[in-house]
Design a protein around this motif. Structure first.
Motif, mmCIF file in Angstrom:
data_model
loop_
_atom_site.group_PDB
_atom_site.id
_atom_site.type_symbol
_atom_site.label_atom_id
_atom_site.label_comp_id
_atom_site.label_asym_id
_atom_site.label_seq_id
_atom_site.Cartn_x
_atom_site.Cartn_y
_atom_site.Cartn_z
ATOM 1 N N SER A 128 0.824 -1.202 0.000
ATOM 2 C CA SER A 128 0.000 0.000 0.000
ATOM 3 C C SER A 128 0.861 1.255 0.000
ATOM 4 N N SER A 185 0.681 5.580 0.648
ATOM 5 C CA SER A 185 -0.054 6.705 1.211
ATOM 6 C C SER A 185 0.164 7.936 0.343
ATOM 7 N N VAL A 242 -5.103 6.675 0.235
ATOM 8 C CA VAL A 242 -4.279 5.462 0.227
ATOM 9 C C VAL A 242 -4.609 4.626 -1.012
ATOM 10 N N GLN A 243 -3.581 4.009 -1.580
ATOM 11 C CA GLN A 243 -3.758 3.075 -2.691
ATOM 12 C C GLN A 243 -3.279 1.699 -2.250
ATOM 13 N N TYR A 244 -4.157 0.719 -2.365
ATOM 14 C CA TYR A 244 -3.823 -0.670 -2.044
ATOM 15 C C TYR A 244 -3.620 -1.426 -3.351
ATOM 16 N N TYR A 245 -2.492 -2.131 -3.451
ATOM 17 C CA TYR A 245 -2.176 -2.894 -4.658
ATOM 18 C C TYR A 245 -2.540 -4.366 -4.432
#
Length: 213
Positions: free
Chosen positions: A121, A123, A133-136
Motif C-alpha cells: 500500500s 499513502s 491510500v492506494q492498495y495494490y
C-alpha cells in the motif's frame, strides 16, 4: 550548487524507485516533474520494465513515476480524501465518515467482507493515515478486469484497465507518495474483481452499520 546537488539526488531517487518497481514486474512510465500528469503520450503502451529504457528516461529529468496496473498484473484500490468542504452523500452521511477510507469500511461491513490490509500500500501526500491510500492487489489470471463505469463508491476507485497510479517516491507540491506497507500484493478479493455486486450494495438504501477497515 546545493540546489543542483539536491536535484541530482531527487532524480536518482526517482530513477531507483522506477527500477525497483520494474524489478517487481510493474510497468512504469514518466509523469511530469512535481505532478501526477503523464509526461508522454500513449503512456499505457509505452510503460516498460526495461531497465535500460528506464535509466535513459530518468537520467534526463526528475520525472515522477506512474504504474500501469493492468500490464503489471495489478488492481489498485484508490481511497481518495475528501476535498475542502466536501462531505459524503447518502447513504454514507454518517458520524465518523469523512473520506474514501471511511466509506470503504461502511461498504465492507454491508457486504460482510474484509479488507486485506497486509497487501502492498501507498499513502498519498500530506494525508492522515487511512486517507488518500492506494492498495495494490494481484488480479486473477487471464485478461485484466474491465474497469467499472462508475466508482465503487464515493471516493473509492478501482484502477486497472485504462488507468494508472503514482508510484511511491513521486513528489508533488502537497508532499511525497510514500510506502505505507511494503509487501507482495495479495490476491484481489472477490468484491474487488467483481465490483458490480459491491456497487449494488453501495446503492442499497437504509441504515449502514459502521465499522473499521
Amino acid at each position: 550548487m546545493a540546489d543542483l546537488a539536491e536535484g541530482r539526488r531527487e532524480r536518482r531517487a526517482l530513477k531507483m524507485a522506477a527500477l525497483a518497481a520494474a524489478a517487481r514486474g510493474w510497468h512504469v512510465f514518466p509523469l511530469r516533474p512535481g505532478t501526477t500528469v503523464p509526461a508522454v503520450r500513449d503512456w499505457a503502451a509505452r510503460a516498460t520494465t526495461n531497465a535500460w529504457r528506464i535509466m535513459r528516461c530518468w537520467d534526463s529529468g526528475p520525472y515522477n513515476v506512474g504504474v500501469v496496473p493492468c500490464a503489471s498484473g495489478l488492481i489498485a484500490l484508490d481511497l481518495e480524501p475528501a476535498g475542502p468542504g466536501e462531505s459524503p452523500p447518502e447513504p454514507y452521511r454518517l458520524p465518523g465518515v469523512h473520506d474514501g477510507a471511511d466509506v470503504l469500511a461502511v461498504l465492507l461491513e454491508r457486504l460482510r467482507a474484509r479488507m486485506p490490509v497486509e497487501t502492498y500500500s501507498v499513502s498519498g501526500p500530506g494525508q492522515r493515515p487511512g486517507a488518500g491510500v492506494q492498495y495494490y492487489f494481484a488480479h486473477p489470471p487471464g485478461p485484466c478486469p474491465a474497469s467499472a463505469p462508475d466508482p465503487l463508491a464515493w471516493h473509492v476507485e478501482v484502477r486497472c484497465t485504462g488507468s494508472y497510479v503514482p508510484l511511491a517516491g513521486s513528489l508533488t507540491p502537497e508532499g511525497r507518495y510514500t510506502v505505507m506497507h511494503d509487501a507482495a500484493p495479495e490476491a484481489a478479493p472477490g468484491w474487488l474483481t467483481a465490483p458490480a455486486a459491491a456497487q449494488g450494495a453501495a446503492k442499497t438504501p437504509g441504515t449502514i452499520p459502521w465499522g473499521v477497515v
